[in-house]
Scaffold this active site. Structure first.
Site, PDB file in Angstrom:
ATOM      1  N   GLU A 154       0.810  -1.222   0.000  1.00 23.98           N
ATOM      2  CA  GLU A 154       0.000   0.000   0.000  1.00 23.98           C
ATOM      3  C   GLU A 154       0.838   1.263   0.000  1.00 23.98           C
ATOM      4  O   GLU A 154       0.514   2.240   0.676  1.00 23.98           O
ATOM      5  CB  GLU A 154      -1.005  -0.057   1.164  1.00 23.98           C
ATOM      6  CG  GLU A 154      -1.870  -1.305   1.083  1.00 23.98           C
ATOM      7  CD  GLU A 154      -2.891  -1.456   2.190  1.00 23.98           C
ATOM      8  OE1 GLU A 154      -3.046  -0.532   3.011  1.00 23.98           O
ATOM      9  OE2 GLU A 154      -3.547  -2.520   2.232  1.00 23.98           O
ATOM     10  N   ASN A 195       2.457  -5.649  -2.507  1.00 22.41           N
ATOM     11  CA  ASN A 195       1.044  -5.985  -2.348  1.00 22.41           C
ATOM     12  C   ASN A 195       0.212  -4.703  -2.189  1.00 22.41           C
ATOM     13  O   ASN A 195       0.566  -3.840  -1.384  1.00 22.41           O
ATOM     14  CB  ASN A 195       0.928  -6.862  -1.077  1.00 22.41           C
ATOM     15  CG  ASN A 195      -0.449  -7.451  -0.867  1.00 22.41           C
ATOM     16  OD1 ASN A 195      -1.072  -7.956  -1.794  1.00 22.41           O
ATOM     17  ND2 ASN A 195      -0.925  -7.394   0.376  1.00 22.41           N
ATOM     18  N   HIS A 231     -10.033  -6.506  -2.615  1.00 18.43           N
ATOM     19  CA  HIS A 231     -11.136  -6.298  -1.652  1.00 18.43           C
ATOM     20  C   HIS A 231     -12.217  -5.537  -2.422  1.00 18.43           C
ATOM     21  O   HIS A 231     -12.048  -4.354  -2.711  1.00 18.43           O
ATOM     22  CB  HIS A 231     -10.660  -5.459  -0.461  1.00 18.43           C
ATOM     23  CG  HIS A 231      -9.625  -6.162   0.368  1.00 18.43           C
ATOM     24  ND1 HIS A 231      -9.928  -7.237   1.174  1.00 18.43           N
ATOM     25  CD2 HIS A 231      -8.298  -5.958   0.503  1.00 18.43           C
ATOM     26  CE1 HIS A 231      -8.824  -7.665   1.780  1.00 18.43           C
ATOM     27  NE2 HIS A 231      -7.818  -6.901   1.381  1.00 18.43           N
ATOM     28  N   GLU A 261      -5.793 -11.169  -1.601  1.00 25.85           N
ATOM     29  CA  GLU A 261      -6.651 -10.967  -0.414  1.00 25.85           C
ATOM     30  C   GLU A 261      -8.120 -10.852  -0.792  1.00 25.85           C
ATOM     31  O   GLU A 261      -8.853 -10.051  -0.219  1.00 25.85           O
ATOM     32  CB  GLU A 261      -6.240  -9.685   0.325  1.00 25.85           C
ATOM     33  CG  GLU A 261      -4.785  -9.616   0.714  1.00 25.85           C
ATOM     34  CD  GLU A 261      -4.440  -8.424   1.614  1.00 25.85           C
ATOM     35  OE1 GLU A 261      -5.352  -7.684   2.033  1.00 25.85           O
ATOM     36  OE2 GLU A 261      -3.243  -8.251   1.907  1.00 25.85           O
ATOM     37  N   ASP A 263     -11.931 -10.602  -1.130  1.00 21.04           N
ATOM     38  CA  ASP A 263     -13.230 -10.796  -0.488  1.00 21.04           C
ATOM     39  C   ASP A 263     -14.230  -9.907  -1.211  1.00 21.04           C
ATOM     40  O   ASP A 263     -13.847  -8.951  -1.879  1.00 21.04           O
ATOM     41  CB  ASP A 263     -13.223 -10.598   1.044  1.00 21.04           C
ATOM     42  CG  ASP A 263     -12.543  -9.341   1.543  1.00 21.04           C
ATOM     43  OD1 ASP A 263     -12.431  -8.373   0.771  1.00 21.04           O
ATOM     44  OD2 ASP A 263     -12.136  -9.321   2.729  1.00 21.04           O
TER      45      ASP A 263
END
Ligand code: XIL
Length: 363
Positions: A154, A195, A231, A261, A263
């Site tokens: 990030e 990431n 996400h 990751e 979701d």
């Protein structure tokens, strides 16, 4: 344990047992292995230590785990001279006992930093020494046992520029190349990743991430992969075709890619139509990954909705994962399994992209 907790746990275990026959034959991990991709999840280590049904679910379905919080700076280094590896050690031992890979998460990030660090007043040289020591200590401890590390995360802002963070202010833009260098020195075999979220498809942030990692490669920094977090929600997700194209341009830099990751948060209570739309998004993103030979893993940020971070961070949202509160497979699970089964029977497509040359350091 209270009676209520005992009953809930019993109900959870019973529900998992009831769900077993439906998933016993081919699990995600057996299919993924045949398809040549890793299938992963973030792990809540407190739950792993206390909830046997959760542990069984992880071992049955996944072959790659990422500690959800156990290696965050504030958890693992609560004092300048104090490291706490209890949770991370437990996860690594569990993974080894079940033949799973572990992805170390995360070495340099601007969140979950301890107060001793953010409230201290350190010079640039001191901060470099602190970060170097942090990275050296973690990576050396698990040398040869972590398949990969999220070295940096990030670091790019929504406009594509470097995010204004504690590390950028304290060390300057070099902190990223330095972090990769230090991680590589501590474990030359580990696959080192950058990431980030919100840069999976096209747009300013995705271009910023591309420019950052291309620059790191040009400088010779030991970066081997990029994790696209994913996400998303039903009305805020990139197009799968853009994700594939983005992965292809990253692959052309010599980098592997990962959905790291995923979701898909739903507004609660979720309808059956929502669950079907969620399943379609999981299917599309997994297909995008499978279409690019350099996409090596597909991970979700948690296994069952019971331990998902979403309800706490996005009030009113939830039901984001492949298994429900009771550990039962959801429509998204069935979709993912179907795609993996097709890929396992030799239908993995997208061989138009040239594979990355095999480099022993770039496993
Ligand atoms: C989240 C965890 O899931 C929470 O339990 C924690 O309180 C905050 O961090 N992107 C990441 C993860 O890379 O580390 C974040 O994890 C979720 C977003």
């Amino acid at each position: 344990m209270s009676l209520r907790a005992a009953l809930t746990t019993t109900a959870f275990v019973a529900a998992c047992a009831a769900a077993l026959p439906a998933v016993a034959a081919d699990t995600l991990r057996t299919l993924a292995q045949r398809a040549g991709v890793r299938i992963g999840t973030a792990v809540n280590v407190d739950a792993l230590n206390t909830d046997a049904a959760y542990a069984r679910l992880l071992a049955r379905e996944f072959d790659l785990v990422t500690p959800e919080n156990a290696l965050k700076f504030s958890v693992v280094q609560p004092g300048r001279d104090r490291f706490d590896f209890a949770q991370a050690d437990a996860l690594v031992a569990f993974a080894e006992a079940h033949g799973m890979q572990v992805n170390g998460h995360v070495l340099v990030w601007h969140q979950q930093l301890p107060d001793w660090l953010t409230q201290g007043s350190f010079s640039r040289d001191e901060l470099k020494a602190i970060l170097r020591e942090h990275i050296r200590t973690l990576v050396t401890r698990y040398r040869g046992r972590m398949a990969s590390w999220d070295v940096a995360a990030e670091a790019v802002d929504e406009d594509g520029r470097l995010r204004d963070t504690f590390w950028l202010r304290g060390i300057g833009p070099d902190y990223l190349a330095l972090a990769f260098q230090w991680a590589h020195e501590a474990d030359p075999q580990a696959h080192l990743r950058y990431n980030d979220y919100g840069g999976e498809g096209d747009g300013a942030k995705s271009d910023g991430i591309y420019d950052l990692v291309a620059g790191l490669r040009r400088k010779g920094a030991p970066i081997h992969g990029v994790g696209l977090q994913m996400h998303v929600s039903l009305n805020d997700a990139p197009r799968a075709s853009e994700v594939r194209i983005n992965m292809q341009r990253l692959a052309a830099l010599g980098l592997q890619t990962h959905i790291s990751e995923m979701d898909v948060m739903l507004t609660l209570p979720a309808s059956r139509a929502d669950l079907r739309a969620q399943a379609a998004l999981y299917r599309d993103m997994l297909k995008a990954c499978l279409a690019v030979p350099q996409c090596r893993s597909f991970s979700t940020w948690g296994a069952s909705d019971r331990y998902s971070w979403i309800p706490e961070f996005f009030p009113g949202q939830g039901d984001a994962l492949l298994f429900d509160m009771a550990g039962r497979p959801k429509p998204a699970y069935d979709r993912v399994r179907r795609i993996l089964r097709a890929a396992a029977s030799g239908k993995r497509t997208g061989e138009t992209v040239k594979p990355v040359e095999t480099n022993p350091e770039n496993k």
